[in-house]
Design a protein around this motif. Structure first.
Motif, PDB file in Angstrom:
ATOM      1  N   ALA A   1       0.794  -1.256   0.009  1.00 54.53           N
ATOM      2  CA  ALA A   1       0.128  -0.205  -0.074  1.00 54.53           C
ATOM      3  C   ALA A   1       0.958   1.325  -0.158  1.00 54.53           C
ATOM      4  N   LEU A   2       1.849   1.032   0.908  1.00 48.53           N
ATOM      5  CA  LEU A   2       2.743   2.344   1.013  1.00 48.53           C
ATOM      6  C   LEU A   2       3.464   2.720  -0.237  1.00 48.53           C
ATOM      7  N   ARG A   3       3.816   1.480  -0.788  1.00 44.38           N
ATOM      8  CA  ARG A   3       4.923   1.503  -2.237  1.00 44.38           C
ATOM      9  C   ARG A   3       3.808   1.989  -3.368  1.00 44.38           C
ATOM     10  N   GLU A   4       2.741   1.686  -3.378  1.00 49.52           N
ATOM     11  CA  GLU A   4       1.952   2.032  -4.499  1.00 49.52           C
ATOM     12  C   GLU A   4       1.561   3.596  -4.322  1.00 49.52           C
ATOM     13  N   GLN A   5       1.222   4.024  -2.778  1.00 52.09           N
ATOM     14  CA  GLN A   5       1.308   5.597  -2.955  1.00 52.09           C
ATOM     15  C   GLN A   5       2.457   6.279  -3.339  1.00 52.09           C
ATOM     16  N   HIS A   6       3.719   5.930  -3.411  1.00 52.26           N
ATOM     17  CA  HIS A   6       4.956   6.592  -3.689  1.00 52.26           C
ATOM     18  C   HIS A   6       5.117   6.362  -5.205  1.00 52.26           C
ATOM     19  N   GLY A   7       4.279   5.514  -5.869  1.00 47.55           N
ATOM     20  CA  GLY A   7       4.013   5.432  -7.242  1.00 47.55           C
ATOM     21  C   GLY A   7       3.178   6.128  -7.698  1.00 47.55           C
ATOM     22  N   HIS A   8       2.316   6.321  -6.940  1.00 46.13           N
ATOM     23  CA  HIS A   8       0.800   7.070  -7.621  1.00 46.13           C
ATOM     24  C   HIS A   8       1.195   8.328  -8.176  1.00 46.13           C
ATOM     25  N   THR A   9       0.390   8.943  -9.040  1.00 42.69           N
ATOM     26  CA  THR A   9       0.262  10.148  -9.577  1.00 42.69           C
ATOM     27  C   THR A   9      -0.908  10.813  -9.769  1.00 42.69           C
ATOM     28  N   THR A  10      -1.158  11.868  -9.708  1.00 44.11           N
ATOM     29  CA  THR A  10      -2.241  12.752  -9.516  1.00 44.11           C
ATOM     30  C   THR A  10      -2.944  12.688 -10.959  1.00 44.11           C
ATOM     31  N   THR A  11      -2.427  12.152 -11.938  1.00 41.00           N
ATOM     32  CA  THR A  11      -2.857  12.290 -13.556  1.00 41.00           C
ATOM     33  C   THR A  11      -3.336  10.884 -13.682  1.00 41.00           C
ATOM     34  N   TYR A  12      -3.385  10.503 -14.892  1.00 43.00           N
ATOM     35  CA  TYR A  12      -4.063   9.390 -15.305  1.00 43.00           C
ATOM     36  C   TYR A  12      -2.983   8.072 -15.684  1.00 43.00           C
ATOM     37  N   ILE A  13      -1.471   8.621 -15.709  1.00 44.82           N
ATOM     38  CA  ILE A  13      -0.406   7.633 -15.832  1.00 44.82           C
ATOM     39  C   ILE A  13      -0.507   6.768 -14.867  1.00 44.82           C
ATOM     40  N   PRO A  14      -0.405   5.475 -15.424  1.00 44.80           N
ATOM     41  CA  PRO A  14      -0.492   4.242 -14.420  1.00 44.80           C
ATOM     42  C   PRO A  14       0.502   4.252 -13.423  1.00 44.80           C
ATOM     43  N   THR A  15       0.103   3.758 -12.154  1.00 45.13           N
ATOM     44  CA  THR A  15       0.841   3.608 -11.165  1.00 45.13           C
ATOM     45  C   THR A  15       2.064   2.453 -11.184  1.00 45.13           C
ATOM     46  N   GLN A  16       3.384   3.039 -10.930  1.00 40.84           N
ATOM     47  CA  GLN A  16       4.537   2.052 -11.053  1.00 40.84           C
ATOM     48  C   GLN A  16       5.271   2.280  -9.695  1.00 40.84           C
ATOM     49  N   ALA A  17       5.086   1.173  -8.929  1.00 44.45           N
ATOM     50  CA  ALA A  17       5.541   1.037  -7.634  1.00 44.45           C
ATOM     51  C   ALA A  17       6.904   0.920  -7.663  1.00 44.45           C
ATOM     52  N   PRO A  18       7.720   1.593  -6.440  1.00 49.08           N
ATOM     53  CA  PRO A  18       9.018   1.084  -5.998  1.00 49.08           C
ATOM     54  C   PRO A  18       9.109  -0.057  -5.397  1.00 49.08           C
ATOM     55  N   ASP A  19      10.166  -0.591  -4.802  1.00 53.44           N
ATOM     56  CA  ASP A  19      10.500  -1.743  -4.080  1.00 53.44           C
ATOM     57  C   ASP A  19      10.200  -1.651  -2.818  1.00 53.44           C
ATOM     58  N   ALA A  20      10.611  -0.400  -2.546  1.00 50.98           N
ATOM     59  CA  ALA A  20      10.838   0.068  -0.988  1.00 50.98           C
ATOM     60  C   ALA A  20      10.768   1.448  -0.793  1.00 50.98           C
ATOM     61  N   VAL A  21      10.300   2.014   0.234  1.00 49.81           N
ATOM     62  CA  VAL A  21      10.206   3.429   0.694  1.00 49.81           C
ATOM     63  C   VAL A  21      11.160   3.610   1.772  1.00 49.81           C
ATOM     64  N   PHE A  22      11.930   4.677   1.725  1.00 46.20           N
ATOM     65  CA  PHE A  22      13.062   5.116   2.804  1.00 46.20           C
ATOM     66  C   PHE A  22      12.523   6.299   3.245  1.00 46.20           C
ATOM     67  N   PHE A  23      12.784   6.847   4.559  1.00 48.13           N
ATOM     68  CA  PHE A  23      12.361   7.862   5.200  1.00 48.13           C
ATOM     69  C   PHE A  23      13.740   8.429   5.934  1.00 48.13           C
TER      70      PHE A  23
END
Length: 473
Positions: free
Chosen positions: A36-58
């Protein structure tokens, strides 16, 4: 559907697994791999399909960003810098997977230099957070792209916004950046001096690089004094052409306008319905003036006279903060307001910019193109500097409609280029506009960009698949 999801490097499953193990051992819970978090970080606010990363680092410091980038470089794992994810051209997508570096925890104000009218901040601070911090200093940071974007992201995409006609864009308002480069080195691009002729302009090289050359960790930005008085209002016009002609005359007369936004008739209908307002549903200019009490009154009166020359008006303006906030809240909600025109659709949000002498012609031709193509696409624009946006509302189940929308965007970009404009005034290239970059800069210009990219990022790990197609070149 949408732009091709190419990548500059092949996905290395073994390298990515090794990098993730090393990153997890070093950073623990601040490395997250939940879908879920990965998809949020691949998500765009336009119509381009989401491409999620493998991990998210803070990360929480420049040193941690540096360490993470070095690990990724060792294993050739892509790195995708992330601000708040409000960009519109697929900038934060991860077409080859990789590590999304979310800068949200690096949001401190490092210094404020009131006498010099500048401050240094970490890249994760948002423009609203910064202005809240500055509220007692009498200073403010003027760049307002609409979304509450992070300053690092705004620098990376060379953001602009409603105040650009008066205060400029991020290009003019960033004095220096500190960035982690693809090899893990930390570079500070300039000092705080307002001018310098010392070597290449590394600051401008990184501004607008969209994360493809390095990870911006902190930046020094210009500040401005909060105006003594602010006035603003809405002025209707009988046509888009009349409104644009009023814009041109206002600029040519040297009226120091702070904001000048056009919304076409369809856009005004959406704004009224979404924000529960009752503005005229004809093309309108949203305006704001900054200065002294006498100055803003004079500027508003002068604009009213200009509007009348083009059968516009009445121009009703106010100094009341509450009324102005309601006006600009409605303008900033334009993207979301558009969906009331076609509930259940997605938006292909695009922008171009032309010299203001060609603005009326470009918008009139674009409206005619929209009508002939049978699309629903309201228009809004930072027309004081020739920039306007079209939000094409598409049924994602209708392949024919998507094809017509994408063909329209192609014609819009080429229309702007034929008028000596640009295919993007402020959204950037990302994935969505890669195909138009060579048409704008020519093959030699794009080859020079590729040369810079290869020199600074020989492994191709920095935000691959954005701005430049590096495959087979």
């Amino acid at each position: 559907m949408g732009p091709a999801a190419n990548a500059d490097i092949a996905r290395d499953e073994g390298g990515i697994s090794a990098a993730l193990a090393q990153l997890s051992a070093r950073f623990g819970e601040r490395l997250q791999t939940g879908m879920a978090l990965r998809e949020q970080h691949g998500h765009t606010t336009t119509y381009i399909p989401t491409q999620a990363p493998d991990a998210v680092f803070f990360p929480e410091s420049v040193e941690e960003v540096q360490e993470a980038v070095k690990i990724c470089a060792e294993h050739r794992m892509p790195v995708i810098p992330f601000g708040v994810g409000s960009s519109l051209e697929g900038h934060v997508n991860a077409p080859a997977g990789g590590l999304s570096i979310d800068m949200a925890r690096m949001n401190r104000v490092l210094s404020v230099n009131q006498e010099d009218l500048d401050c240094t901040v970490e890249a994760g601070i948002t423009r609203e957070e910064l202005n809240h911090y500055l509220r007692d200093t009498g200073l403010f940071f003027p760049i307002d792209p609409g979304a509450n974007a992070s300053l690092g992201g705004m620098a990376a995409t060379r953001a602009s916004g409603t105040n650009a006609v008066r205060y400029g864009t991020m290009r003019e308002n960033v004095l220096s950046v500190t960035a982690v480069m693809p090899d893990g080195q930390v570079v500070t691009t300039a000092r705080r001096a307002r001018k310098s002729s010392a070597g290449y302009d590394l600051t401008r090289l990184l501004i607008g690089s969209e994360g493809t050359l390095g990870v911006i960790c902190s930046l020094t930005v210009r500040l401005h004094g909060i105006p003594q008085a602010i006035s603003g209002g809405v002025c209707p016009f009988p046509s888009v052409e009349a409104a644009c002609q009023a814009v041109i005359m206002t600029i040519q007369m040297g009226i120091p306008i702070a904001r000048m936004e056009l919304v076409n008739a369809l856009g005004m209908r959406a704004i009224n319905e979404y924000s529960k307002l009752d503005y005229p549903e004809s093309p309108c200019l949203f305006l704001e003036f900054h200065g002294t009490d006498a100055g803003v009154a004079e500027q508003a009166e002068l604009f009213g006279e200009i509007a009348a020359e083009f059968s516009g008006g009445p121009f009703v303006w106010t100094r009341a903060a509450e009324e102005r906030q309601k006006l600009w809240k409605a303008r900033h909600d334009f993207y979301w307001a558009g969906f009331v025109l076609r509930p259940g659709t997605k938006a292909l949000a695009t922008d171009v910019c032309v010299p203001i002498s060609r603005l009326a012609e470009c918008i009139v031709e674009t409206e005619a193109d929209i009508a002939e193509t049978g699309l629903v696409a309201p228009i809004v624009g930072h027309v004081g500097d020739g920039n306007f946006h079209v939000s094409v509302l598409m049924d994602m189940e209708d392949g024919d409609e998507i094809a017509r929308a994408e063909a329209f965007v192609g014609r819009l970009n080429r229309r702007a280029l034929s008028m000596e404009g640009t295919c993007t005034g402020e959204h950037g290239i990302g994935q969505g506009k890669m195909r138009y970059l060579e048409e704008e800069h020519g093959a030699a210009g794009v080859d020079m960009m590729r040369t810079i990219k290869r020199a600074l990022d020989p492994l191709g790990i920095m935000n691959p698949g954005k701005i430049l197609d590096m495959t087979g070149k």
